[in-house]
Scaffold this motif. Structure first.
Motif, PDB file in Angstrom:
ATOM      1  N   LEU A   1       0.831  -1.214   0.000  1.00 13.21           N
ATOM      2  CA  LEU A   1       0.000   0.000   0.000  1.00 13.21           C
ATOM      3  C   LEU A   1       0.863   1.261   0.000  1.00 13.21           C
ATOM      4  O   LEU A   1       0.516   2.269  -0.624  1.00 13.21           O
TER       5      LEU A   1
ATOM      6  N   ASN B   1       0.608   3.906  -3.194  1.00 14.71           N
ATOM      7  CA  ASN B   1       0.187   5.277  -2.879  1.00 14.71           C
ATOM      8  C   ASN B   1       1.329   6.288  -2.963  1.00 14.71           C
ATOM      9  O   ASN B   1       1.159   7.450  -2.628  1.00 14.71           O
TER      10      ASN B   1
ATOM     11  N   LYS C   1      -6.372   7.718  -3.024  1.00 13.42           N
ATOM     12  CA  LYS C   1      -5.652   6.829  -2.115  1.00 13.42           C
ATOM     13  C   LYS C   1      -6.197   5.405  -2.224  1.00 13.42           C
ATOM     14  O   LYS C   1      -7.404   5.191  -2.244  1.00 13.42           O
TER      15      LYS C   1
ATOM     16  N   THR D   1      -6.620   1.803  -0.519  1.00 13.87           N
ATOM     17  CA  THR D   1      -6.692   1.373   0.887  1.00 13.87           C
ATOM     18  C   THR D   1      -6.722  -0.143   1.066  1.00 13.87           C
ATOM     19  O   THR D   1      -6.806  -0.627   2.188  1.00 13.87           O
ATOM     20  N   SER D   2      -6.658  -0.909  -0.022  1.00 14.53           N
ATOM     21  CA  SER D   2      -6.722  -2.374   0.110  1.00 14.53           C
ATOM     22  C   SER D   2      -5.877  -3.044  -0.961  1.00 14.53           C
ATOM     23  O   SER D   2      -5.595  -2.461  -2.020  1.00 14.53           O
TER      24      SER D   2
ATOM     25  N   SER E   1      -5.261  -2.571  -5.051  1.00 19.70           N
ATOM     26  CA  SER E   1      -3.890  -2.502  -5.557  1.00 19.70           C
ATOM     27  C   SER E   1      -3.693  -3.370  -6.788  1.00 19.70           C
ATOM     28  O   SER E   1      -2.983  -2.987  -7.725  1.00 19.70           O
TER      29      SER E   1
END
Length: 286
Positions: free
Chosen positions: A58, A62, A71, A73-74, A78
């Motif tokens: 992550l 990011n 952003k 977040t998981s 990704s």
């Protein structure tokens, strides 16, 4: 290489046994991605169970390097941006980094070693795609990433001898693996193969790492690794930062006779090097 003594064999076995186990989560990732029916969500599920890898993936996705508009977040998100292969290579790379200490008594530069290993991993994969597309890209990446890990074993558990070998390589202008043989009685390829075997990688990867300086080569994978190693060195990413003292090396027939021509055919290396530096910086050393 000749037979090693019983005493040296015991010392090497003890050193290898003291190395951390290769993470089961990454072994599972490799098993999954060898399955043609593997679904991205299966890979995601395994990675999400490893909080260290999750955090580092992550962090990379990011980062300013990717410049994504929102952003992530998981791991599930990704994989959309990175793709399955990049996600798998990140997991493998971060797990390897987790075994590397920031310092060692031998004075071995582990940060430079890490970047050089990542460069070699990507070069091995690229060479196979162009010159030996029958090879599995993951095997190529693993071979490049782990090919010099025997140096880490020496740096951690046979530090005085390894320091002496590094000094001999520099002062006498001979290759490190020859200096290791003179000082220690064997070289990093041998102990690296012992370690990879302990980590339960396939025998063809063990043999490839054991013979990556040998000519003739034991396999097509070993040929690709051999040439990747030469190119990494040419780019300044030998794991000691040295240019080979062995002089020009004859290439396996599939690559022709001119290393510069092979490099030119691979194209711009800047992104490959930038990727390696970013992975190394994000992965960090303990």
């Amino acid at each position: 290489m000749g037979q090693i003594s019983v005493e040296l064999s015991k010392r090497l076995s003890n050193a290898v046994d003291r190395m951390p186990a290769f993470p089961k989560s990454v072994q599972r990732i490799l098993e999954l991605t060898r399955d043609i029916n593997c679904r991205p969500k299966d890979l995601v599920a395994v990675i999400e169970k490893d909080p260290v890898i999750t955090i580092k993936v992550l962090k990379i996705v990011n980062s300013a390097y990717y410049g994504l508009p929102k952003k992530i977040t998981s791991i599930n998100q990704s994989v959309v941006y990175l793709g399955v292969n990049t996600l798998k290579n990140l997991a493998l790379s971060f797990s390897t980094m987790g075994m590397l200490p920031a310092r060692n008594a031998a004075g071995f530069d582990v940060q430079h070693y890490l970047v050089s290993s990542l460069v070699t991993a990507n070069l091995t994969r690229m060479l196979a795609a162009r010159y030996a597309n029958e090879l599995d890209p993951t095997d190529c990446y693993i071979a490049g990433l782990l090919h010099d890990f025997g140096k880490v074993v020496f740096a951690l558990y046979m530090a005085p001898e390894f320091r002496q070998a590094m000094e001999m390589s520099s002062t006498e202008n001979i290759s490190l693996h020859k200096a290791e043989e003179a000082v220690i009685g064997t070289d990093h390829t041998f102990v690296g193969a012992m370690l990879v075997k302990r980590w339960q990688f396939p025998e063809y990867l063990v043999e490839c790492i054991d013979h990556h300086h040998a000519v003739p080569h034991v396999s097509v994978l070993a040929e690709c690794l051999f040439v990747a190693d030469l190119i990494a060195e040419k780019l300044g990413y030998d794991s000691l930062g040295n240019v080979s003292a062995d002089g020009p090396q004859a290439l396996p027939a599939r690559f022709g006779t001119d290393l510069d021509a092979v490099v030119a055919e691979l194209g711009d290396m800047n992104k490959l090097i930038d990727d390696a530096r970013m992975f190394a910086q994000t992965g960090g050393l303990k």
